[in-house]
Design a protein around this motif. Sequence first.
Motif, short mmCIF file in Angstrom:
data_model
loop_
_atom_site.label_atom_id
_atom_site.label_comp_id
_atom_site.label_asym_id
_atom_site.label_seq_id
_atom_site.Cartn_x
_atom_site.Cartn_y
_atom_site.Cartn_z
N LEU A 194 35.86 32.28 39.55
CA LEU A 194 35.95 33.19 40.28
C LEU A 194 37.49 33.46 40.45
O LEU A 194 37.76 34.71 40.61
N LEU A 195 38.31 32.64 40.31
CA LEU A 195 39.57 32.98 40.23
C LEU A 195 40.17 33.68 39.29
O LEU A 195 41.23 34.66 39.33
N THR A 196 39.54 33.41 37.92
CA THR A 196 39.96 34.23 36.94
C THR A 196 39.64 35.72 37.11
O THR A 196 40.20 36.56 36.49
N GLY A 197 38.19 35.94 37.72
CA GLY A 197 37.87 37.25 37.93
C GLY A 197 39.03 38.01 38.73
O GLY A 197 39.41 39.21 38.49
N LEU A 198 39.20 37.56 39.72
CA LEU A 198 40.40 37.90 40.71
C LEU A 198 41.72 38.16 39.97
O LEU A 198 42.34 39.20 40.12
N LEU A 199 42.18 37.34 39.33
CA LEU A 199 43.46 37.48 38.61
C LEU A 199 43.28 38.68 37.63
O LEU A 199 44.33 39.33 37.39
N THR B 246 39.10 47.09 38.90
CA THR B 246 38.99 46.04 39.70
C THR B 246 37.38 45.37 39.48
O THR B 246 37.20 44.17 39.63
N LEU B 247 36.51 46.34 39.52
CA LEU B 247 35.13 45.80 39.06
C LEU B 247 35.07 45.27 37.86
O LEU B 247 34.30 44.23 37.65
N LEU B 248 35.79 45.62 36.77
CA LEU B 248 35.90 45.23 35.63
C LEU B 248 36.40 43.50 35.68
O LEU B 248 35.90 42.77 34.99
N GLY B 249 37.31 43.27 36.53
CA GLY B 249 37.99 42.02 36.74
C GLY B 249 36.92 41.34 37.04
O GLY B 249 36.64 39.92 36.77
N LEU C 265 31.61 32.58 35.13
CA LEU C 265 30.76 31.59 35.66
C LEU C 265 29.62 31.33 34.98
O LEU C 265 29.14 30.11 34.59
N ALA C 266 28.78 32.24 34.51
CA ALA C 266 27.35 32.12 33.88
C ALA C 266 27.61 31.26 32.50
O ALA C 266 27.01 30.48 32.15
#
Length: 448
Positions: free
Chosen positions: A26-31, A53-56, A64-65
Motif C-alpha cells: 500500500l505504501l508503494t501504491g501511495l508513493l 493517482t488512480l494508476l498509483g 499486494l495480490a
Amino acid sequence: MVTTEHRAHLATTNRLHIGPVVAGSLLTGLLVAVFLVLAPFVPPEEHVVTGVTLLGFAVGWAALALLSTRLTLQPQRWAWAPAAYMAASVAVVLLAPGTTLERAAAWVWPPVLLVLVVWMFLRSRRDLISATRPWLLYPVFTVLLVLALGGGYEAVSSARDVSAAVPGRLVDVGDHRLHLSCTGSGSPTVVLEPGAGLMSAEMGWVAPAVARDTTVCVYDRAGRGWSDPAPTPPDGAQTATDLRTALHRAHVPGPYVLAGHSFGGLYVMSFAAQYPREVAGLVLIDSTAPSSAPVPPESTGYDLAGRVAAIAAATTRVGVGHLLAQTSYADLPPGSRDVARASASTADHVAGTVEEYAVGSRSTSQAGRLDDLGDRPLVVLTAGVGSDAEWIADQDELATLSTNSLHRVVAGASHGTLLEDPVAAAAVSKAVQDVVESVRTSSPLPRR
C-alpha cells in the motif's frame, strides 16, 4: 478458510509475514501516485492528475495480490479486484475526459466502489490473519467508502444544478471564449468585475439596479461561470486585455465606468492603466491594494501552482466543490445564488481560483502602474466590518488617484457581504450611479 493447523503452520514458517507485505504494497501504491502527480513529465491537468493517482493506487493493490501470493502463505488474491477497478477507471479518466462515457461513469463508479469496499472487507476478514488488518486496511476501506459516498453526492448534485440558458453571449477573445451579458440602455456603459474566485452571478443585486439607469455589462473571467478556461492562467494585464477584446468584439461602446470588487479592483485598475482613453470612471469596492514593486517575471520552470490547482480541481469529483458551495452565496437573489453555487463547484472554477491567486503578485504590480486618473470620477468603497487601520489607509491611498474622488465606508458590511447582502449592495449600486451621473454631467461627485 484458514484452519487451526494452518494458523500453527503460519507461526513456524520461514516465509515473510503478511503484515509487512500489506504495509509495503500500500505504501508503494501511495508513493507511485505521489511521484506521478508531482513528476514534471506529467501535465498539470485535472483529468491527468486524477488518472495517474488512480494508476498509483492500482499498482499498490496489484503489488499486494502478487507479493502476498509469492512471498507469504496468505495469498490476498482479492486485491486484484480493486487493482482492476482502478485500472479501468484510469482508462476512462485519461482516454475519455469530458465525454458522454465519462459523464455516464460518474453515475456508475460510486455504487460499484461501494459494493467493492464491502466485498473487500469481507474477503480480508476471511483471508488475512494479521494485526495490520484493523489498523491499516480498515482505514483504507473507510477512505474508499467516503470517496464512494462523495462521488454519489457529486453525481446527484450535478444533476440538480441549474441548467438555465446562457444570458448574453460567448465572445471569442482569441484562444478561449468569455461570457458577456449586457442589459439596460444609455451611456456610459458600466462593466462590473467580481473578485477572485467569483463570477458574474455575484453581481445579482448590483447589475439590475444599475441597469435601471444605464447600460451595464457583467462577464465571467476565464474558467468562471459560462466562460471557457484559458490555456494559461491570465494575470491582471491579460485579464484587462481579454475584457477589452470581448467588449470590442461585442460592439459595446466606451468609454466605460469600471467597478471592481476585491481582486476585481486590481483588474479594473490594470484596464485603466493600459487603456486610459477607454475609462470614464472607476468604482473600487473594498479593492485589494496595488503594489509599486516591479512586475515579477512569468514562471517558466516547474509549474507547482498548476499542479496544486489540478489536485484541488480533482476534489470536485467527490463532491467537495458542491459541499463548499452550499455554504456560500445564501444572500444573493435565488436565481443568481443557484448559478453561483453550480459554477463554484466545477473543476474549472476551482482550478482557476487557485491559479488566479498564484499570479496575484503579478496582478497587484500591474495594477500599480495606474498612478493618476486626473479628474475622472472615482468612488472607493470600504467595508465597515473587518477593515483594520492598514486596510483603511490603503483605501485612502486609492482615493488619491483622482482629484474627483470619494471614499465611503459602508457600515455593517464585511468584505464578502458588500455584493451579497442587499442593503450593502444598494450602497455599491449608489456609488456606481453617482459615478455615472458625474460622467454624464461632467460635474464633481456628490459629497454625500
